[in-house]
Each structure stands twice: as structure tokens, then as C-alpha cells.
Motif scaffolding. Structure first.
Motif, PDB file in Angstrom:
ATOM      1  N   LYS A  58     -67.515  -3.771 127.228  1.00 33.32           N
ATOM      2  CA  LYS A  58     -68.120  -2.443 127.343  1.00 33.32           C
ATOM      3  C   LYS A  58     -68.427  -1.852 125.969  1.00 33.32           C
ATOM      4  O   LYS A  58     -69.460  -1.194 125.771  1.00 33.32           O
ATOM      5  N   LEU A  59     -67.531  -2.113 125.007  1.00 34.77           N
ATOM      6  CA  LEU A  59     -67.706  -1.556 123.657  1.00 34.77           C
ATOM      7  C   LEU A  59     -68.475  -2.494 122.743  1.00 34.77           C
ATOM      8  O   LEU A  59     -68.683  -2.181 121.560  1.00 34.77           O
ATOM      9  N   GLY A  60     -68.898  -3.650 123.260  1.00 30.09           N
ATOM     10  CA  GLY A  60     -69.673  -4.595 122.464  1.00 30.09           C
ATOM     11  C   GLY A  60     -68.880  -5.205 121.320  1.00 30.09           C
ATOM     12  O   GLY A  60     -69.437  -5.481 120.239  1.00 30.09           O
ATOM     13  N   MET A  61     -67.593  -5.450 121.541  1.00 28.81           N
ATOM     14  CA  MET A  61     -66.731  -5.974 120.491  1.00 28.81           C
ATOM     15  C   MET A  61     -66.316  -7.408 120.804  1.00 28.81           C
ATOM     16  O   MET A  61     -66.195  -7.795 121.975  1.00 28.81           O
ATOM     17  N   ALA A  62     -66.099  -8.175 119.751  1.00 32.31           N
ATOM     18  CA  ALA A  62     -65.671  -9.564 119.902  1.00 32.31           C
ATOM     19  C   ALA A  62     -64.154  -9.639 120.012  1.00 32.31           C
ATOM     20  O   ALA A  62     -63.430  -8.694 119.661  1.00 32.31           O
ATOM     21  N   MET A  63     -63.671 -10.763 120.496  1.00 29.41           N
ATOM     22  CA  MET A  63     -62.234 -11.000 120.567  1.00 29.41           C
ATOM     23  C   MET A  63     -61.644 -10.979 119.158  1.00 29.41           C
ATOM     24  O   MET A  63     -62.151 -11.652 118.256  1.00 29.41           O
ATOM     25  N   PRO A  64     -60.577 -10.212 118.908  1.00 27.33           N
ATOM     26  CA  PRO A  64     -59.983 -10.179 117.568  1.00 27.33           C
ATOM     27  C   PRO A  64     -59.383 -11.526 117.186  1.00 27.33           C
ATOM     28  O   PRO A  64     -58.797 -12.209 118.032  1.00 27.33           O
ATOM     29  N   THR A  65     -59.533 -11.898 115.923  1.00 28.39           N
ATOM     30  CA  THR A  65     -59.036 -13.192 115.445  1.00 28.39           C
ATOM     31  C   THR A  65     -57.993 -13.057 114.347  1.00 28.39           C
ATOM     32  O   THR A  65     -57.515 -14.066 113.829  1.00 28.39           O
ATOM     33  N   ASN A  66     -57.644 -11.818 113.978  1.00 23.01           N
ATOM     34  CA  ASN A  66     -56.610 -11.594 112.968  1.00 23.01           C
ATOM     35  C   ASN A  66     -56.109 -10.162 113.114  1.00 23.01           C
ATOM     36  O   ASN A  66     -56.693  -9.359 113.863  1.00 23.01           O
ATOM     37  N   PRO A  67     -55.050  -9.775 112.409  1.00 26.12           N
ATOM     38  CA  PRO A  67     -54.494  -8.430 112.573  1.00 26.12           C
ATOM     39  C   PRO A  67     -55.467  -7.310 112.217  1.00 26.12           C
ATOM     40  O   PRO A  67     -55.449  -6.246 112.858  1.00 26.12           O
ATOM     41  N   ASP A  68     -56.304  -7.512 111.203  1.00 25.49           N
ATOM     42  CA  ASP A  68     -57.259  -6.466 110.830  1.00 25.49           C
ATOM     43  C   ASP A  68     -58.256  -6.210 111.957  1.00 25.49           C
ATOM     44  O   ASP A  68     -58.576  -5.049 112.277  1.00 25.49           O
ATOM     45  N   GLU A  69     -58.755  -7.281 112.568  1.00 31.79           N
ATOM     46  CA  GLU A  69     -59.678  -7.115 113.688  1.00 31.79           C
ATOM     47  C   GLU A  69     -58.970  -6.519 114.901  1.00 31.79           C
ATOM     48  O   GLU A  69     -59.555  -5.725 115.643  1.00 31.79           O
ATOM     49  N   LEU A  70     -57.710  -6.877 115.086  1.00 29.74           N
ATOM     50  CA  LEU A  70     -56.933  -6.295 116.180  1.00 29.74           C
ATOM     51  C   LEU A  70     -56.807  -4.788 115.993  1.00 29.74           C
ATOM     52  O   LEU A  70     -56.894  -4.019 116.963  1.00 29.74           O
ATOM     53  N   LEU A  71     -56.610  -4.356 114.760  1.00 28.01           N
ATOM     54  CA  LEU A  71     -56.516  -2.923 114.469  1.00 28.01           C
ATOM     55  C   LEU A  71     -57.817  -2.214 114.814  1.00 28.01           C
ATOM     56  O   LEU A  71     -57.813  -1.131 115.416  1.00 28.01           O
ATOM     57  N   GLN A  72     -58.942  -2.813 114.447  1.00 25.68           N
ATOM     58  CA  GLN A  72     -60.229  -2.194 114.740  1.00 25.68           C
ATOM     59  C   GLN A  72     -60.464  -2.086 116.250  1.00 25.68           C
ATOM     60  O   GLN A  72     -60.983  -1.081 116.750  1.00 25.68           O
ATOM     61  N   VAL A  73     -60.085  -3.120 116.978  1.00 23.73           N
ATOM     62  CA  VAL A  73     -60.216  -3.086 118.434  1.00 23.73           C
ATOM     63  C   VAL A  73     -59.307  -2.005 119.020  1.00 23.73           C
ATOM     64  O   VAL A  73     -59.710  -1.236 119.908  1.00 23.73           O
ATOM     65  N   ALA A  74     -58.067  -1.938 118.532  1.00 18.72           N
ATOM     66  CA  ALA A  74     -57.118  -0.934 119.027  1.00 18.72           C
ATOM     67  C   ALA A  74     -57.644   0.482 118.777  1.00 18.72           C
ATOM     68  O   ALA A  74     -57.480   1.380 119.611  1.00 18.72           O
ATOM     69  N   LYS A  75     -58.289   0.694 117.626  1.00 20.13           N
ATOM     70  CA  LYS A  75     -58.870   2.011 117.318  1.00 20.13           C
ATOM     71  C   LYS A  75     -59.990   2.339 118.301  1.00 20.13           C
ATOM     72  O   LYS A  75     -60.099   3.467 118.799  1.00 20.13           O
ATOM     73  N   ALA A  76     -60.820   1.344 118.584  1.00 24.97           N
ATOM     74  CA  ALA A  76     -61.923   1.569 119.523  1.00 24.97           C
ATOM     75  C   ALA A  76     -61.401   1.856 120.928  1.00 24.97           C
ATOM     76  O   ALA A  76     -61.932   2.724 121.640  1.00 24.97           O
TER      77      ALA A  76
ATOM     78  N   PHE B 229     -51.060   0.429 111.962  1.00 20.89           N
ATOM     79  CA  PHE B 229     -51.303   0.641 113.389  1.00 20.89           C
ATOM     80  C   PHE B 229     -50.687   1.948 113.858  1.00 20.89           C
ATOM     81  O   PHE B 229     -51.317   2.722 114.589  1.00 20.89           O
ATOM     82  N   VAL B 230     -49.444   2.204 113.449  1.00 18.39           N
ATOM     83  CA  VAL B 230     -48.752   3.415 113.890  1.00 18.39           C
ATOM     84  C   VAL B 230     -49.406   4.660 113.299  1.00 18.39           C
ATOM     85  O   VAL B 230     -49.665   5.651 114.010  1.00 18.39           O
ATOM     86  N   SER B 231     -49.718   4.624 112.008  1.00 21.58           N
ATOM     87  CA  SER B 231     -50.299   5.807 111.358  1.00 21.58           C
ATOM     88  C   SER B 231     -51.712   6.102 111.853  1.00 21.58           C
ATOM     89  O   SER B 231     -52.144   7.265 111.850  1.00 21.58           O
ATOM     90  N   GLU B 232     -52.430   5.081 112.312  1.00 20.49           N
ATOM     91  CA  GLU B 232     -53.785   5.288 112.841  1.00 20.49           C
ATOM     92  C   GLU B 232     -53.761   5.863 114.248  1.00 20.49           C
ATOM     93  O   GLU B 232     -54.798   6.206 114.820  1.00 20.49           O
ATOM     94  N   GLY B 233     -52.592   5.954 114.855  1.00 23.79           N
ATOM     95  CA  GLY B 233     -52.465   6.557 116.178  1.00 23.79           C
ATOM     96  C   GLY B 233     -52.985   5.707 117.312  1.00 23.79           C
ATOM     97  O   GLY B 233     -53.366   6.231 118.369  1.00 23.79           O
ATOM     98  N   VAL B 234     -52.973   4.377 117.130  1.00 24.67           N
ATOM     99  CA  VAL B 234     -53.511   3.483 118.173  1.00 24.67           C
ATOM    100  C   VAL B 234     -52.409   2.880 119.037  1.00 24.67           C
ATOM    101  O   VAL B 234     -52.687   2.111 119.956  1.00 24.67           O
ATOM    102  N   VAL B 235     -51.156   3.227 118.732  1.00 25.92           N
ATOM    103  CA  VAL B 235     -50.001   2.679 119.442  1.00 25.92           C
ATOM    104  C   VAL B 235     -49.477   3.712 120.436  1.00 25.92           C
ATOM    105  O   VAL B 235     -49.447   4.918 120.146  1.00 25.92           O
ATOM    106  N   ASP B 236     -49.094   3.260 121.603  1.00 22.26           N
ATOM    107  CA  ASP B 236     -48.477   4.116 122.612  1.00 22.26           C
ATOM    108  C   ASP B 236     -47.414   4.988 121.946  1.00 22.26           C
ATOM    109  O   ASP B 236     -46.439   4.473 121.384  1.00 22.26           O
ATOM    110  N   PRO B 237     -47.560   6.304 121.966  1.00 16.95           N
ATOM    111  CA  PRO B 237     -46.591   7.172 121.279  1.00 16.95           C
ATOM    112  C   PRO B 237     -45.189   7.101 121.854  1.00 16.95           C
ATOM    113  O   PRO B 237     -44.233   7.559 121.222  1.00 16.95           O
ATOM    114  N   GLU B 238     -45.046   6.527 123.044  1.00 18.47           N
ATOM    115  CA  GLU B 238     -43.730   6.424 123.671  1.00 18.47           C
ATOM    116  C   GLU B 238     -43.127   5.025 123.521  1.00 18.47           C
ATOM    117  O   GLU B 238     -42.172   4.690 124.221  1.00 18.47           O
TER     118      GLU B 238
END
Length: 524
Positions: A189-207, A278-287
Motif C-alpha cells: 500500500k505504501l509502495g515500499m520494498a521488503m527491508p533488508t537491513n536495520p536502517d531499512e527496517l527503521l524507515q519501514v517502521a516510521k512509514a 527506533f525508540v526515540s523515533e516513536g515507531v515502537v509500541d509505547p507499551e
């Protein structure tokens, strides 16, 4: 015979006294003629099963984990009857619903030196303590009579050896390893590729957090959910593993012939830096710090998060799919492939000494040779050939059938759900799962093929007076401070390790780990 009275305290926080008895109950004679039974009546255990024709049944009781509430045992019980016919063992299952209750029951019976014929525990500390108190049969002299058992368990049997002797039979671990999972429909839906490393995972999590992947016009999703329960930062497992670090804080592993611990691994601080992003970007479940694993799974099912580290049943088993599709018919969870271009490409952390528990026999059975032979015959039977098929799938041409050499479950397969209670030595896990869950086979096989960081904790004994509970509580408290950037990685991390090593005695654990691994030949 009289039992010697004299109690010993359990280690590892167990406060129930055990008798250190060496004189055993019963009055069996040295020639094996117990209770009027003749040695000639006992089947000879030479392979997977021994014929039981024209032999009197021998009653055997096993104390084990399990409940028949959800999968009631039928009357007549075809598995009980099959075992009786093949081996002459009249087996009684004494089922205890929880692991804690099971261990408490074992403690009580051990304290009165009244252990049943077979005992199961999932707790290595209980196993070790029974050995220490001299209450278990040394199976080493009987290994030649364990052909079927060895065929099923394989090298995993060695994890039950203590000082070179075999006091129990390990059960193979479950084929439900965890992996990173992601909402593929959200990626699409967001037109994003499967993440292949932690940096890409972060970008996906932000989206997933900011770009309304569920299309409901609300900012009510976040990238990652999970938990950090029990000294296991599983929520951050894909990140930690990509740096070669186990998500279990106290994990030991060998790399380049050197013993590492997760917290002392030089790569841990680098991994922590990434987690803090990841935590500081606010993409992680706060609980996530208070989540139970079930709560995190529930959030994933409801569509509140798009990334989860869990085992395949949580996301693609039929029951889970029904819940997920009820919340969002378009939801599609898939396994995140192993990362590339990172220091390590591990997908999960697996203890190479891990097993599904221990099956143990009391020491008194060395004075009851007929019963011992029958028990080994029975365990061999359900570990190989027709007996294993019976315990795994039920009755041929009733619950399963053979089609072109492949096992196919029939519409009556659910009637054999209780057979898991009889899988005392385990099962051929990959074959079993592919047969029982054909719709999930591709996920199961992909999961099992993922690269693993092999840890060794289950091969290690803890030092005397070392409180793992206190040490792990301290690890948890301090690691949360680093996750939330409340402690400085440059100045505070070394202080944390020093405190852990001295005040909490973890340095003793490290020293003992190296010594034991050298003794086992795993470290040169």
C-alpha cells in the motif's frame, strides 16, 4: 525395605526438602523375580519394539505435563491399547496442567522418595537436582537398549548427560522457532520494498507509524510491537541478531573459539545505538516494556502494528488467520527474509542444548528389571516405526492414510488430537508439522531454514549460590534504561557490566561457562 530418612534442600530457589535416600522402596530380589514374575516373561529390548504376545501386562505410570480438557482422551483409548498390545505396558497418564504445578508435584514425591515409573519435567534445574540427590536411574548402561529412542532424539540426547552419565532422555524441541514478520499488504500500500537491513527496517517502521497504512484516516498504528519479558528483548531481535547478538541478555555463545555473552559482546553497544533510534523515533509500541507476549500478538492481530517477532502459529495458523482477517480481510503477514550486508545475518537465537524437557526413570527401577525392560520397550515403540506413526497421527486409514507414500490426514484427524499426550519422546517435527498443517508448510519450512545464532546456555550448569533471578532482574532494569537513552552508553555501560559481574556474581557464571565448554570439547 526401609527408606532412609534425611532431607536436602533443593537448589535454584526450590524450598522443598528431598530425601537423599539410597535404599529404595520395594523388596525386589537380585535375580529379578519380583512379585512372582519370572525374568523369562520380560521382553528383550533389542530394537524399536519388542513383541508382547503371551506376557502379563506391566502397569506403568508417568507423571507429565498436559491436560485432556481441550483434547479429551476417548474411551476406548486406541493409543493406550496399541501400546499395551505391542509392548505389554499398561500405561497410565498422570497429567498436570502447568509446569509449575508439575515441578511442585515432583518435589513432593521426591521428598518422600515415591517417584512414579516415569517422570517428565521441562525444568533443567529440577532434572539436575534429582540427579544430585541420587534419585534417578543412570541410563548409561542401558543405552544399547534404546535404539528407537536414539533414532528419534539423535545427538540431542547428549544434553541430558551430567558428568558423562545419562540420567534422562531429552525430548526434541518444538518446530516453532520465532522470526521477524511484517505486514506485506502495508508495504504494498505504501509502495515500499521488503527491508533488508536495520536502517531499512527503521524507515519501514516510521512509514507504518506515520503514513496511515491501514487507510482509516487515523494515526493509530505503530511500526513494531513485542515484549521484553523474561530477560528476552524479542521485540528488538531482528536488530540485535543482525549484529550477532542474542536477544537473551544472559545468552552465551561461541564465536572464533571464544566464549561470548550477549551483554559483554562488543557488538551489543552498536546494536543498542540502533535500538535507541527506533525508540526515540516513536515507531515502537509505547507499551512494549509492560507487554506480555500474548498482548503484543493481540495488537498485531488487530492491525495496530506491522512488525512482530514471533513463531508461525501466532500469525498464519488457521485460528490466528481467522482473527486477523476479521479485523482486516486484506491483512497479509509474511516472514522478513534474513538481512544482508550486516555484520551477521542471523534470524533467531536457538540454544543448541535446548530440548522439550526430560523423561526420567527413578533409581529403584534398577531393582525391577522386568518393568525397566518393558518401559524401554514402550519408549522405543513410540519413538520409531508404527508406534511413532500411531503417537503422531493416530490410526492408519482412520485418522490418516498413505497416498503415494505421503501421509495425508483424514476428516477424522481431530479425533486424534489427544495423541500429543503420548508423544513422550517427541516426534519428527518437520514431517509432523508439514503433515498436520499443509496450508502453512511454506511458512514452516522457510522459518526452519533461517540462519540461527546457536547459544549454549542449556549445556551449562550454574555456579553454587548464583542467583540467576536477581541477576536477570538487574539486567532487565538496566537494559530498559539504555533502550530509552536514560543511561549513557559511553560512560554507564561499563559500570553496568562491572556491577553485574561483581555484585551479582555474573563473572562466576562466565568463568564456569568457559570451563564447562572446554570440558565438553566445544571450546578448544
Amino acid at each position: 525395605m526401609k527408606k532412609k530418612q534425611g532431607a536436602k534442600m533443593w537448589l535454584a530457589g526450590m524450598s522443598i526438602a528431598l530425601l537423599a535416600a539410597s535404599v529404595l522402596p520395594g523388596c525386589g530380589k537380585e535375580d529379578g523375580k519380583e512379585n512372582g514374575a519370572s525374568p523369562s516373561q520380560a521382553p528383550v529390548v533389542s530394537g524399536s519394539v519388542s513383541p508382547a504376545a503371551n506376557v502379563a501386562p506391566v502397569k506403568v505410570e508417568i507423571l507429565k505435563l498436559g491436560t485432556s480438557a481441550s483434547t479429551p482422551i476417548p474411551t476406548p483409548d486406541f493409543l493406550h491399547d496399541g501400546i499395551l498390545k505391542a509392548t505389554g505396558v499398561d500405561l497410565t497418564l498422570n497429567l498436570i496442567a502447568t509446569g509449575t504445578d508439575l515441578d511442585n508435584k515432583i518435589n513432593v514425591l521426591a521428598a518422600s522418595n515415591d517417584l512414579p515409573d516415569l517422570i517428565e519435567t521441562r525444568n533443567r534445574n529440577v532434572y539436575q537436582q534429582l540427579v544430585k540427590n541420587g534419585l534417578l536411574l543412570d541410563l548409561t548402561p542401558y543405552e544399547s537398549k534404546m535404539a528407537g529412542i536414539k533414532k528419534l532424539v539423535g545427538a540431542g540426547l547428549d544434553s541430558a548427560r551430567i558428568n558423562g552419565k545419562l540420567y534422562g532422555i531429552t525430548r526434541p524441541t518444538s518446530g516453532q522457532p520465532s522470526n521477524g514478520w511484517i505486514r506485506k499488504d502495508w508495504l504494498d500500500k505504501l509502495g515500499m520494498a521488503m527491508p533488508t537491513n536495520p536502517d531499512e527496517l527503521l524507515q519501514v517502521a516510521k512509514a507504518f507509524t506515520e503514513k496511515d497504512p491501514d487507510g482509516n484516516g487515523k494515526k493509530d498504528t505503530f511500526g513494531i510491537t513485542g515484549s521484553v519479558e523474561g530477560g528476552n528483548a524479542s521485540i528488538f531481535a531482528p536488530i540485535l541478531l543482525s549484529y550477532g547478538v542474542s536477544p537473551f541478555y544472559n545468552a552465551f555463545y561461541i564465536r572464533d573459539n571464544k566464549v561470548y555473552n550477549s551483554l559483554y559482546d562488543p557488538n551489543m553497544k552498536t546494536a543498542l545505538e540502533k535500538i535507541r533510534q527506533f525508540v526515540s523515533e516513536g515507531v515502537v509500541d509505547p507499551e512494549f516494556t509492560s507487554n506480555k507476549p500474548a498482548a503484543a500478538k493481540d495488537k498485531a492481530h488487530k492491525g495496530q502494528a506491522g512488525i512482530l517477532y514471533d513463531a508461525w502459529p501466532s500469525l498464519v495458523r488457521d485460528e490466528s488467520v481467522q482473527v486477523i482477517k476479521a479485523a482486516n480481510p486484506n491483512a497479509e503477514w509474511v516472514i522478513i527474509p534474513e538481512f544482508k550486508g550486516t555484520p551477521f545475518n542471523y534470524a533467531r537465537s536457538i540454544d543448541q542444548g535446548a530440548n522439550g524437557g526430560f523423561i526420567m526413570l527413578p533409581k529403584r527401577l534398577e531393582k525391577e528389571p522386568e518393568k525397566l525392560d518393558r518401559i524401554l520397550s514402550m519408549l522405543n515403540y513410540i519413538s520409531d516405526g508404527d508406534g511413532l506413526l500411531l503417537a503422531q497421527y493416530g490410526l492408519k486409514d482412520v485418522h490418516y492414510k498413505l497416498e503415494g507414500g505421503q501421509i495425508v490426514m483424514t476428516d477424522k484427524a481431530t479425533e486424534a488430537g489427544f495423541t500429543t499426550l503420548y508423544q513422550l519422546i517427541g516426534r519428527n517435527e518437520k514431517e509432523y508439522l508439514n503433515t498436520k498443517f499443509p496450508k502453512q508448510a511454506s511458512y514452516i519450512n522457510q522459518s526452519l531454514a533461517m540462519p540461527e545464532l546457536k547459544t549454549v546456555n542449556q549445556l551449562l550448569d550454574k555456579p553454587e549460590n548464583y542467583s540467576a533471578t536477581d541477576a536477570e532482574r538487574y539486567m532487565q532494569e538496566e537494559m530498559l534504561k539504555f533502550f530509552y537513552s536514560k543511561s549513557n552508553l559511553t560512560t554507564d555501560y561499563e559500570k553496568f557490566l562491572q556491577e553485574l559481574g561483581t555484585k551479582f556474581g555474573f563473572s562466576k557464571m562466565q568463568q564456569l561457562a568457559e570451563k564447562q565448554l572446554k570440558e565438553q570439547g566445544l571450546l578448544k
